[in-house]
Design a protein around this motif. Structure first.
Motif, mmCIF file in Angstrom:
data_model
loop_
_atom_site.group_PDB
_atom_site.id
_atom_site.type_symbol
_atom_site.label_atom_id
_atom_site.label_comp_id
_atom_site.label_asym_id
_atom_site.label_seq_id
_atom_site.Cartn_x
_atom_site.Cartn_y
_atom_site.Cartn_z
ATOM 1 N N GLY A 14 0.818 -1.218 0.000
ATOM 2 C CA GLY A 14 0.000 0.000 0.000
ATOM 3 C C GLY A 14 0.847 1.260 0.000
ATOM 4 N N GLY A 15 1.741 1.383 -0.988
ATOM 5 C CA GLY A 15 2.509 2.620 -1.158
ATOM 6 C C GLY A 15 1.894 3.446 -2.287
ATOM 7 N N PHE A 16 2.726 4.258 -2.927
ATOM 8 C CA PHE A 16 2.238 5.109 -4.016
ATOM 9 C C PHE A 16 1.499 4.301 -5.083
ATOM 10 N N ALA A 17 2.157 3.239 -5.582
ATOM 11 C CA ALA A 17 1.581 2.481 -6.696
ATOM 12 C C ALA A 17 0.362 1.674 -6.248
ATOM 13 N N PRO A 52 2.655 -5.431 5.242
ATOM 14 C CA PRO A 52 3.065 -5.788 6.612
ATOM 15 C C PRO A 52 2.922 -4.623 7.581
ATOM 16 N N ARG A 53 2.861 -3.410 7.057
ATOM 17 C CA ARG A 53 2.716 -2.225 7.911
ATOM 18 C C ARG A 53 1.233 -1.912 8.081
ATOM 19 N N SER A 54 0.900 -1.250 9.167
ATOM 20 C CA SER A 54 -0.492 -0.801 9.319
ATOM 21 C C SER A 54 -0.686 0.569 8.684
ATOM 22 N N ALA A 68 3.845 -2.464 -10.713
ATOM 23 C CA ALA A 68 3.957 -1.014 -10.886
ATOM 24 C C ALA A 68 4.784 -0.429 -9.753
ATOM 25 N N GLY A 69 5.455 0.673 -10.054
ATOM 26 C CA GLY A 69 6.242 1.370 -9.033
ATOM 27 C C GLY A 69 7.687 0.892 -9.003
ATOM 28 N N ASP A 70 8.338 1.139 -7.876
ATOM 29 C CA ASP A 70 9.782 0.880 -7.775
ATOM 30 C C ASP A 70 10.151 -0.563 -8.128
ATOM 31 N N PRO A 106 14.341 6.434 -13.300
ATOM 32 C CA PRO A 106 14.734 6.152 -11.930
ATOM 33 C C PRO A 106 13.520 5.747 -11.090
ATOM 34 N N LYS A 107 13.758 5.437 -9.822
ATOM 35 C CA LYS A 107 12.677 5.020 -8.928
ATOM 36 C C LYS A 107 12.015 6.260 -8.347
ATOM 37 N N LEU A 108 10.862 6.602 -8.899
ATOM 38 C CA LEU A 108 10.167 7.848 -8.543
ATOM 39 C C LEU A 108 8.691 7.592 -8.292
ATOM 40 N N GLY A 109 8.125 8.306 -7.320
ATOM 41 C CA GLY A 109 6.693 8.210 -7.058
ATOM 42 C C GLY A 109 5.875 8.571 -8.294
ATOM 43 N N HIS A 110 6.363 9.542 -9.050
ATOM 44 C CA HIS A 110 5.635 9.984 -10.242
ATOM 45 C C HIS A 110 5.502 8.840 -11.262
ATOM 46 N N LEU A 111 6.578 8.085 -11.446
ATOM 47 C CA LEU A 111 6.511 6.947 -12.379
ATOM 48 C C LEU A 111 5.643 5.829 -11.807
ATOM 49 N N ALA A 112 5.680 5.680 -10.475
ATOM 50 C CA ALA A 112 4.841 4.654 -9.821
ATOM 51 C C ALA A 112 3.368 4.919 -10.131
ATOM 52 N N ILE A 113 2.987 6.196 -10.090
ATOM 53 C CA ILE A 113 1.594 6.571 -10.357
ATOM 54 C C ILE A 113 1.233 6.313 -11.822
ATOM 55 N N ILE A 117 10.606 12.415 -15.906
ATOM 56 C CA ILE A 117 11.061 12.769 -14.561
ATOM 57 C C ILE A 117 10.251 13.970 -14.110
ATOM 58 N N PHE A 118 9.615 13.856 -12.967
ATOM 59 C CA PHE A 118 8.900 15.000 -12.400
ATOM 60 C C PHE A 118 9.160 14.950 -10.906
ATOM 61 N N CYS A 119 9.987 15.873 -10.431
ATOM 62 C CA CYS A 119 10.221 15.865 -8.988
ATOM 63 C C CYS A 119 10.439 17.278 -8.473
ATOM 64 N N ALA A 153 1.765 20.259 -2.149
ATOM 65 C CA ALA A 153 0.596 19.572 -2.692
ATOM 66 C C ALA A 153 0.931 18.118 -2.997
ATOM 67 N N PHE A 154 2.083 17.893 -3.641
ATOM 68 C CA PHE A 154 2.470 16.526 -4.001
ATOM 69 C C PHE A 154 2.617 15.672 -2.749
ATOM 70 N N ASP A 155 3.299 16.234 -1.749
ATOM 71 C CA ASP A 155 3.597 15.459 -0.547
ATOM 72 C C ASP A 155 2.348 15.087 0.235
HETATM 73 C C1 LIG Z 1 13.684 10.073 0.913
HETATM 74 C C2 LIG Z 1 12.883 9.884 -0.321
HETATM 75 C C3 LIG Z 1 12.224 10.970 -0.889
HETATM 76 C C4 LIG Z 1 11.496 10.807 -2.056
HETATM 77 N N1 LIG Z 1 10.874 11.891 -2.626
HETATM 78 C C5 LIG Z 1 10.168 11.727 -3.764
HETATM 79 C C6 LIG Z 1 9.512 12.841 -4.369
HETATM 80 O O1 LIG Z 1 9.569 13.965 -3.870
HETATM 81 N N2 LIG Z 1 8.813 12.626 -5.503
HETATM 82 C C7 LIG Z 1 8.735 11.374 -6.089
HETATM 83 O O2 LIG Z 1 8.089 11.236 -7.129
HETATM 84 N N3 LIG Z 1 9.347 10.306 -5.539
HETATM 85 C C8 LIG Z 1 10.052 10.449 -4.408
HETATM 86 N N4 LIG Z 1 10.688 9.378 -3.843
HETATM 87 C C9 LIG Z 1 10.544 8.051 -4.469
HETATM 88 C C10 LIG Z 1 9.205 7.460 -4.065
HETATM 89 O O3 LIG Z 1 9.049 7.519 -2.668
HETATM 90 C C11 LIG Z 1 9.118 6.024 -4.537
HETATM 91 O O4 LIG Z 1 9.411 5.976 -5.905
HETATM 92 C C12 LIG Z 1 7.706 5.504 -4.306
HETATM 93 O O5 LIG Z 1 7.457 5.429 -2.917
HETATM 94 C C13 LIG Z 1 7.519 4.149 -4.949
HETATM 95 O O6 LIG Z 1 6.206 3.729 -4.698
HETATM 96 P P1 LIG Z 1 5.882 2.184 -4.592
HETATM 97 O O7 LIG Z 1 4.423 2.089 -4.361
HETATM 98 O O8 LIG Z 1 6.484 1.462 -5.727
HETATM 99 O O9 LIG Z 1 6.689 1.673 -3.312
HETATM 100 P P2 LIG Z 1 6.531 2.121 -1.798
HETATM 101 O O10 LIG Z 1 5.992 3.492 -1.687
HETATM 102 O O11 LIG Z 1 7.857 1.813 -1.192
HETATM 103 O O12 LIG Z 1 5.427 1.142 -1.204
HETATM 104 C C14 LIG Z 1 5.658 -0.237 -1.117
HETATM 105 C C15 LIG Z 1 4.700 -0.823 -0.084
HETATM 106 O O13 LIG Z 1 4.801 -2.262 -0.148
HETATM 107 C C16 LIG Z 1 4.852 -2.770 1.158
HETATM 108 N N5 LIG Z 1 5.562 -4.078 1.150
HETATM 109 C C17 LIG Z 1 6.890 -4.279 1.162
HETATM 110 N N6 LIG Z 1 7.151 -5.597 1.189
HETATM 111 C C18 LIG Z 1 5.954 -6.221 1.209
HETATM 112 C C19 LIG Z 1 5.573 -7.595 1.239
HETATM 113 N N7 LIG Z 1 6.473 -8.595 1.262
HETATM 114 N N8 LIG Z 1 4.242 -7.896 1.237
HETATM 115 C C20 LIG Z 1 3.303 -6.912 1.199
HETATM 116 N N9 LIG Z 1 3.619 -5.588 1.162
HETATM 117 C C21 LIG Z 1 4.936 -5.254 1.162
HETATM 118 C C22 LIG Z 1 5.609 -1.700 1.953
HETATM 119 O O14 LIG Z 1 5.345 -1.801 3.356
HETATM 120 C C23 LIG Z 1 5.058 -0.416 1.337
HETATM 121 O O15 LIG Z 1 3.916 0.045 2.022
HETATM 122 C C24 LIG Z 1 11.420 9.527 -2.668
HETATM 123 C C25 LIG Z 1 12.077 8.423 -2.087
HETATM 124 C C26 LIG Z 1 12.793 8.596 -0.914
HETATM 125 C C27 LIG Z 1 13.489 7.399 -0.307
#
Ligand SMILES: Cc1cc2nc3c(=O)[nH]c(=O)nc-3n(C[C@H](O)[C@H](O)[C@H](O)COP(=O)(O)OP(=O)(O)OC[C@H]3O[C@@H](n4cnc5c(N)ncnc54)[C@H](O)[C@@H]3O)c2cc1C
Length: 414
Positions: free
Chosen positions: A14-17, A40-42, A298-300, A307-314, A341-343, A380-382
């Motif tokens: 349950g992260g960005f993607a 695994p997180r709440s 999707a996402g990282d 690169p690994k970015l929230g914007h690309l995850a979305i 790239i959008f950051c 706004a993004f945050d």
């Molecule tokens: C310090 C920092 C600042 C950043 N700032 C920006 C920014 O300003 N703009 C931007 O676009 N991007 C930013 N990023 C990058 C952005 O945070 C990541 O690209 C984005 O969080 C990726 O989203 P995601 O959903 O793929 O992964 P995540 O957001 O990491 O979410 C993954 C989720 O999966 C869960 N998970 C992990 N393992 C398991 C498992 N085995 N089973 C079930 N669930 C699991 C995790 O608990 C987590 O909740 C930043 C990154 C960092 C580290």
């Protein structure tokens, strides 16, 4: 809707993607959809706020959002458990609580693992901002810091050779630029900037290898104005109590070392044999697994996310969800995958720098500006995404920027 209610959709993470997939499925399919969200997180963590937590001591809880109410609002079930194994043939996932869950569609949105231990001496001498344990730890160290050399940078991440993408040595280094700017501001505030230096290293040819010349020029001006020394092509291998050692044998003195560690694919992906040789999931441009059609990523965690970015995850989450929605209902368009790239990097108080570039992917956009408006967009993004439960301001910020700027490169708004 009978077919729909029998279609079991499982979202891992349950992260960005993952949340974007959840919102999109819910908005399109309503409460008829059978969706399970696993994590695994709440709480979900608002990662772009981590530099603020580390540099200004913002309370971590402000940036953790409970997943249960988010799932409730989207008519999904939330199970707090980690996925340990995915069986793509039997189409089921095995959880840390012993349960086995079948799926018809699986969305792998579990992010990446950060390999701090690859850097010798990190646990004893290093600090980071990459999660909600490391960021407050850095804040405590900064409070004790009395001045001296500070070294900030990103470790090299190794990628699979199977992925045909422009090569990047750093997985995500924007946050290190942000830390350098914010650190400069904090140290000035405490009157210890004149007895401190800030060195920013990158394993790439330049800091942010993923953007073009216009953005590099703006960045160089900003770093120079803040007396941040940028050191390219430095691959960190070891930290000691007073130095940072690189693979070419050079060293930098350091009283405080802040790094982004190498990224790696999640253990569950490696165990399940679903990733490339580094554990990232290879998909086509619909975000569908290259071998198993019922699996999307999707996402990282997706190998295309570079690169690994929230914007690309979305962007990727939108495509994955749209593909499944279309398959189930024959409704809606699947967007083309157009990475960019959008950051936005926070600089100080109400100043930030916005970077928007797609030259790495063959496009012509290469924009950077700093000022109050960029700061508002950062805010706004945050925050807005996590509260508005679907609408990322980047969506409208983007549309606005495109209509106002076209592809004109602007330097400085301040
Ligand atoms: C310090 C920092 C600042 C950043 N700032 C920006 C920014 O300003 N703009 C931007 O676009 N991007 C930013 N990023 C990058 C952005 O945070 C990541 O690209 C984005 O969080 C990726 O989203 P995601 O959903 O793929 O992964 P995540 O957001 O990491 O979410 C993954 C989720 O999966 C869960 N998970 C992990 N393992 C398991 C498992 N085995 N089973 C079930 N669930 C699991 C995790 O608990 C987590 O909740 C930043 C990154 C960092 C580290």
């Amino acid at each position: 809707m009978a077919r729909l209610s029998r279609t079991r959709m499982v979202i891992i993470g349950g992260g960005f993607a993952g949340l974007r997939v959840l919102y999109r499925l819910h908005n399109a399919l309503g409460r008829d959809a059978d969706i399970i969200l696993l994590d695994p997180r709440s709480t979900t963590l608002q990662k772009p706020a981590l530099p603020d937590i580390a540099l200004t001591g913002q309370a971590v809880d402000r940036y953790r959002h409970e997943l249960q109410p988010i799932a409730d609002r989207a008519g999904a079930r939330f199970i707090q458990a980690a996925v340990l194994f995915i069986d793509p043939v039997k189409q089921r996932v095995e959880l840390s609580n012993g349960r086995k869950l079948p799926y018809d569609y699986l969305f792998i949105t579990m992010g990446i693992e950060k390999n701090y231990d690859v850097i010798e001496g990190y646990r004893k001498h290093g600090y980071s901002i990459c999660d909600d344990e490391e960021a407050p730890r850095l804040y405590q160290a900064l409070r004790q810091f009395k001045g001296g050399p500070v070294v900030v940078g990103t470790a090299r991440t190794e990628w699979s050779h199977d992925v045909s993408l422009p090569h990047l040595d750093a997985a995500c280094e924007g946050p290190m630029g942000e830390v350098s700017f914010m650190l400069d501001h904090q140290l000035r505030r405490r009157n210890i900037r004149d007895i401190s230096t800030i060195s920013l290293f990158t394993p790439g040819r330049e800091f942010l290898d993923d953007v073009g010349d216009t953005v590099h020029q703006v960045l160089a001006e900003r770093f120079s104005a803040r007396a941040v020394q940028v050191l390219p092509q430095k691959n960190v291998v070891c930290l000691t109590d007073d130095s940072v050692i690189f693979s070419d044998g050079t060293e930098l003195s350091s009283a405080l070392t802040i790094i982004i560690p190498p990224y790696g694919g999640p253990a569950a992906i490696k165990h399940s044999g679903l990733g490339d040789d580094k554990g990232f999931v290879a998909t086509d441009h619909a975000m569908r697994h290259v071998v198993y059609p019922s699996i999307f990523a999707a996402g990282d965690v997706n190998a295309l996310s570079m690169p690994k970015l929230g914007h690309l995850a979305i962007i990727q989450a939108d495509i994955a969800a749209a593909t499944v929605i279309r398959e189930l209902t024959n409704v809606g368009e699947v967007p083309l995958y157009k990475p960019e790239i959008f950051c936005i990097m926070h600089e100080r108080d109400n100043e930030a720098m916005l970077i928007w570039s797609d030259v790495m992917y063959g496009g012509k956009t290469d924009v950077a500006f700093h000022g109050i408006s960029a700061h508002l967009m950062k805010w706004a993004f945050d925050s807005y995404y996590f509260y508005a439960h679907d609408h990322l301001p980047a969506d409208w910020v983007h549309a606005g920027l495109e209509s106002v700027l076209g592809h004109v490169n602007i330097h400085d708004q301040a």
